[in-house]
Motif scaffolding. Structure first.
Motif, PDB file in Angstrom:
ATOM      1  N   LYS A  31      24.064  45.426  25.730  1.00 13.80           N
ATOM      2  CA  LYS A  31      25.060  44.572  25.077  1.00 13.80           C
ATOM      3  C   LYS A  31      26.398  44.653  25.785  1.00 13.80           C
ATOM      4  CE  LYS A  31      26.790  47.847  21.607  1.00 13.80           C
ATOM      5  NZ  LYS A  31      27.015  48.089  20.160  1.00 13.80           N
ATOM      6  N   VAL A  32      27.249  43.692  25.482  1.00  8.45           N
ATOM      7  CA  VAL A  32      28.618  43.661  25.984  1.00  8.45           C
ATOM      8  C   VAL A  32      29.473  44.546  25.086  1.00  8.45           C
ATOM      9  CG1 VAL A  32      30.622  42.215  26.488  1.00  8.45           C
ATOM     10  CG2 VAL A  32      28.309  41.302  26.850  1.00  8.45           C
ATOM     11  N   VAL A  33      30.112  45.524  25.695  1.00 10.36           N
ATOM     12  CA  VAL A  33      31.020  46.404  24.958  1.00 10.36           C
ATOM     13  C   VAL A  33      32.430  45.834  24.956  1.00 10.36           C
ATOM     14  CG1 VAL A  33      32.048  48.720  24.913  1.00 10.36           C
ATOM     15  CG2 VAL A  33      29.636  48.430  25.499  1.00 10.36           C
ATOM     16  N   SER A  34      32.837  45.270  26.108  1.00  8.59           N
ATOM     17  CA  SER A  34      34.188  44.708  26.231  1.00  8.59           C
ATOM     18  C   SER A  34      34.204  43.655  27.335  1.00  8.59           C
ATOM     19  CB  SER A  34      35.191  45.818  26.551  1.00  8.59           C
ATOM     20  OG  SER A  34      36.512  45.314  26.664  1.00  8.59           O
ATOM     21  N   VAL A  35      34.990  42.606  27.128  1.00 11.57           N
ATOM     22  CA  VAL A  35      35.260  41.612  28.167  1.00 11.57           C
ATOM     23  C   VAL A  35      36.694  41.826  28.615  1.00 11.57           C
ATOM     24  CG1 VAL A  35      35.305  39.165  28.781  1.00 11.57           C
ATOM     25  CG2 VAL A  35      33.689  39.987  27.052  1.00 11.57           C
ATOM     26  N   ASN A  36      36.896  41.989  29.932  1.00 11.33           N
ATOM     27  CA  ASN A  36      38.217  42.381  30.451  1.00 11.33           C
ATOM     28  C   ASN A  36      38.671  41.415  31.547  1.00 11.33           C
ATOM     29  OD1 ASN A  36      37.711  45.038  29.039  1.00 11.33           O
ATOM     30  ND2 ASN A  36      36.186  45.188  30.670  1.00 11.33           N
ATOM     31  N   VAL A  37      39.909  40.978  31.472  1.00 12.90           N
ATOM     32  CA  VAL A  37      40.452  40.088  32.494  1.00 12.90           C
ATOM     33  C   VAL A  37      41.859  40.536  32.875  1.00 12.90           C
ATOM     34  CG1 VAL A  37      39.087  38.120  31.679  1.00 12.90           C
ATOM     35  CG2 VAL A  37      41.426  38.424  30.858  1.00 12.90           C
ATOM     36  N   GLY A  38      42.318  40.029  34.003  1.00 10.48           N
ATOM     37  CA  GLY A  38      43.678  40.319  34.456  1.00 10.48           C
ATOM     38  C   GLY A  38      43.994  39.509  35.689  1.00 10.48           C
ATOM     39  N   LEU A  39      45.237  39.131  35.840  1.00  8.07           N
ATOM     40  CA  LEU A  39      45.676  38.368  37.004  1.00  8.07           C
ATOM     41  C   LEU A  39      46.302  39.303  38.038  1.00  8.07           C
ATOM     42  CD1 LEU A  39      47.230  35.279  35.191  1.00  8.07           C
ATOM     43  CD2 LEU A  39      45.012  35.413  36.366  1.00  8.07           C
ATOM     44  N   PRO A  40      46.309  38.905  39.299  1.00 12.17           N
ATOM     45  CA  PRO A  40      46.880  39.764  40.346  1.00 12.17           C
ATOM     46  C   PRO A  40      48.330  40.149  40.056  1.00 12.17           C
ATOM     47  CG  PRO A  40      45.641  37.972  41.333  1.00 12.17           C
ATOM     48  CD  PRO A  40      45.724  37.669  39.855  1.00 12.17           C
ATOM     49  N   ALA A  41      48.652  41.393  40.396  1.00 10.67           N
ATOM     50  CA  ALA A  41      50.011  41.905  40.199  1.00 10.67           C
ATOM     51  C   ALA A  41      50.400  42.741  41.410  1.00 10.67           C
ATOM     52  CB  ALA A  41      50.079  42.744  38.931  1.00 10.67           C
ATOM     53  N   ALA A  42      51.705  42.882  41.636  1.00 13.80           N
ATOM     54  CA  ALA A  42      52.215  43.684  42.753  1.00 13.80           C
ATOM     55  C   ALA A  42      52.259  45.153  42.350  1.00 13.80           C
ATOM     56  CB  ALA A  42      53.605  43.206  43.142  1.00 13.80           C
ATOM     57  N   VAL A  43      51.714  46.016  43.235  1.00 14.96           N
ATOM     58  CA  VAL A  43      51.669  47.455  42.975  1.00 14.96           C
ATOM     59  C   VAL A  43      52.139  48.186  44.224  1.00 14.96           C
ATOM     60  CG1 VAL A  43      50.172  49.400  42.391  1.00 14.96           C
ATOM     61  CG2 VAL A  43      49.748  47.172  41.371  1.00 14.96           C
ATOM     62  N   GLN A  44      52.903  49.252  44.024  1.00 14.90           N
ATOM     63  CA  GLN A  44      53.384  50.043  45.154  1.00 14.90           C
ATOM     64  C   GLN A  44      52.267  50.916  45.710  1.00 14.90           C
ATOM     65  OE1 GLN A  44      56.434  49.245  46.003  1.00 14.90           O
ATOM     66  NE2 GLN A  44      56.485  50.510  47.870  1.00 14.90           N
ATOM     67  N   HIS A  45      52.072  50.874  47.009  1.00 14.03           N
ATOM     68  CA  HIS A  45      51.062  51.690  47.687  1.00 14.03           C
ATOM     69  C   HIS A  45      51.746  52.369  48.865  1.00 14.03           C
ATOM     70  CE1 HIS A  45      47.358  53.141  49.351  1.00 14.03           C
ATOM     71  NE2 HIS A  45      47.354  52.309  50.376  1.00 14.03           N
ATOM     72  N   GLY A  46      52.222  53.604  48.629  1.00  7.28           N
ATOM     73  CA  GLY A  46      53.004  54.279  49.644  1.00  7.28           C
ATOM     74  C   GLY A  46      54.308  53.527  49.878  1.00  7.28           C
ATOM     75  N   SER A  47      54.546  53.138  51.132  1.00  4.13           N
ATOM     76  CA  SER A  47      55.761  52.385  51.464  1.00  4.13           C
ATOM     77  C   SER A  47      55.544  50.883  51.392  1.00  4.13           C
ATOM     78  CB  SER A  47      56.224  52.754  52.880  1.00  4.13           C
ATOM     79  OG  SER A  47      55.220  52.428  53.836  1.00  4.13           O
ATOM     80  N   GLN A  48      54.342  50.465  51.009  1.00  2.00           N
ATOM     81  CA  GLN A  48      54.014  49.045  50.958  1.00  2.00           C
ATOM     82  C   GLN A  48      53.804  48.569  49.531  1.00  2.00           C
ATOM     83  OE1 GLN A  48      50.492  49.013  53.483  1.00  2.00           O
ATOM     84  NE2 GLN A  48      51.696  48.226  55.187  1.00  2.00           N
ATOM     85  N   THR A  49      53.928  47.275  49.365  1.00  6.75           N
ATOM     86  CA  THR A  49      53.595  46.635  48.094  1.00  6.75           C
ATOM     87  C   THR A  49      52.349  45.786  48.312  1.00  6.75           C
ATOM     88  OG1 THR A  49      55.913  46.557  47.391  1.00  6.75           O
ATOM     89  CG2 THR A  49      54.383  45.072  46.276  1.00  6.75           C
ATOM     90  N   VAL A  50      51.340  46.008  47.491  1.00  4.10           N
ATOM     91  CA  VAL A  50      50.102  45.250  47.626  1.00  4.10           C
ATOM     92  C   VAL A  50      49.837  44.474  46.339  1.00  4.10           C
ATOM     93  CG1 VAL A  50      49.101  46.866  49.266  1.00  4.10           C
ATOM     94  CG2 VAL A  50      48.663  47.170  46.830  1.00  4.10           C
ATOM     95  N   MET A  51      49.150  43.357  46.483  1.00  6.62           N
ATOM     96  CA  MET A  51      48.729  42.575  45.330  1.00  6.62           C
ATOM     97  C   MET A  51      47.302  42.980  44.970  1.00  6.62           C
ATOM     98  SD  MET A  51      51.250  40.618  44.438  1.00  6.62           S
ATOM     99  CE  MET A  51      50.437  39.412  43.372  1.00  6.62           C
ATOM    100  N   THR A  52      47.055  43.169  43.688  1.00  7.73           N
ATOM    101  CA  THR A  52      45.719  43.559  43.256  1.00  7.73           C
ATOM    102  C   THR A  52      45.410  43.020  41.869  1.00  7.73           C
ATOM    103  OG1 THR A  52      44.260  45.419  42.735  1.00  7.73           O
ATOM    104  CG2 THR A  52      46.625  45.764  42.400  1.00  7.73           C
ATOM    105  N   GLY A  53      44.140  42.714  41.666  1.00  8.35           N
ATOM    106  CA  GLY A  53      43.672  42.283  40.349  1.00  8.35           C
ATOM    107  C   GLY A  53      42.885  43.381  39.652  1.00  8.35           C
ATOM    108  N   ILE A  54      43.057  44.641  40.089  1.00 12.23           N
ATOM    109  CA  ILE A  54      42.277  45.765  39.567  1.00 12.23           C
ATOM    110  C   ILE A  54      42.623  46.104  38.122  1.00 12.23           C
ATOM    111  CG2 ILE A  54      43.873  47.591  40.302  1.00 12.23           C
ATOM    112  CD1 ILE A  54      40.060  47.793  40.654  1.00 12.23           C
ATOM    113  N   PHE A  55      43.804  45.678  37.665  1.00 10.23           N
ATOM    114  CA  PHE A  55      44.227  46.016  36.308  1.00 10.23           C
ATOM    115  C   PHE A  55      43.702  44.977  35.321  1.00 10.23           C
ATOM    116  CE2 PHE A  55      47.116  48.207  39.090  1.00 10.23           C
ATOM    117  CZ  PHE A  55      47.293  49.444  38.486  1.00 10.23           C
ATOM    118  N   LYS A  56      42.637  45.318  34.624  1.00 10.04           N
ATOM    119  CA  LYS A  56      42.025  44.436  33.632  1.00 10.04           C
ATOM    120  C   LYS A  56      42.269  44.990  32.227  1.00 10.04           C
ATOM    121  CE  LYS A  56      39.924  42.299  37.114  1.00 10.04           C
ATOM    122  NZ  LYS A  56      40.468  41.049  37.684  1.00 10.04           N
ATOM    123  N   SER A  57      42.388  44.087  31.267  1.00 14.09           N
ATOM    124  CA  SER A  57      42.599  44.496  29.872  1.00 14.09           C
ATOM    125  C   SER A  57      41.563  43.818  28.980  1.00 14.09           C
ATOM    126  CB  SER A  57      44.000  44.105  29.402  1.00 14.09           C
ATOM    127  OG  SER A  57      44.993  44.748  30.190  1.00 14.09           O
TER     128      SER A  57
END
Length: 218
Positions: A7-33
């Motif tokens: 069964k489905v326990v949860s449906v999770n979505v999220g749009l790309p966001a800017a995240v700090q990665h060391g000295s760089q800023t990267v865009m990622t859609g890894i953050f789902k809610s």
């Protein structure tokens, strides 16, 4: 087909966001809610969801990212904290389904949606960003608890609590776990690589990578 408690326990979505990665800023859609209510699953992904790196994520072969509820307790123990659904960037948190029990090419009915397993999920460095743990990507890969991707053969809605019915299982029997083993640990086993390449439902990205690897071995 067999009856289980998938069964489905949860449906999770999220749009790309800017995240700090060391000295760089990267865009990622890894953050789902987790979502309230039903979410439509389209051919290229759930409504309201997005990917930053369309070369390696998203598209028809990787429309829906899936992760097993049963893996969460192990990660919570290892990380020393409680994790919310979607913590692995998955669109669907499922129960009763894991890498060892799911076959590439399996088709599951979820309400009106028809979903097909296409390939294991390849963990990338953004999992490390998500958990503030640089070793997370390697841990996921080595554990085999990678999750996997689904194609949306027929569109429909998914919501927490909905059952997934196995309506077709290919005769080849290639599980997600075995595909992971071949890809990550049997890199020079030409016979094993050919067995995975023989799976007609395997996603093109994996097929191309394996074909190149096989050519290099010859």
């Amino acid at each position: 087909m067999e009856q289980t408690d998938r069964k489905v326990v949860s449906v999770n979505v999220g749009l790309p966001a800017a995240v700090q990665h060391g000295s760089q800023t990267v865009m990622t859609g890894i953050f789902k809610s987790p979502c309230e209510g039903a979410v439509r699953l389209g051919r290229t992904g759930p409504q309201g969801d997005g990917q930053a790196d369309l070369k390696h994520h998203g598209g028809p072969d990787k429309a829906v990212c899936v992760y097993s509820q049963e893996h969460y307790p192990q990660w919570e123990q290892q990380l020393g904290r409680q994790l919310g659904w979607g913590a692995f960037g998955e669109n669907l948190t499922l129960s009763g389904m894991d890498e060892a029990s799911v076959v590439i090419g399996d088709r599951y009915r979820c309400g009106e949606a028809l979903l097909e397993v296409s390939q294991p999920r390849q963990p990338c460095f953004k999992l490390g960003l998500r958990h503030a743990e640089p070793k997370m990507t390697l841990w996921v890969q080595e554990s085999g608890r990678t999750g996997f991707y689904l194609r949306v053969v027929e569109e429909g809605e998914a919501a927490a609590g909905m059952a997934l019915e196995l309506v077709h299982r290919p005769e080849h029997g290639m599980t997600v776990a075995e595909a992971n083993r071949i890809y990550y640990t049997a890199k020079k086993d030409a016979r094993a690589i050919r067995s995975l390449l023989a799976v007609p439902e395997l996603a093109d990205s994996w097929r191309n990578a394996l074909a190149a690897r096989l050519e290099a071995l010859s």
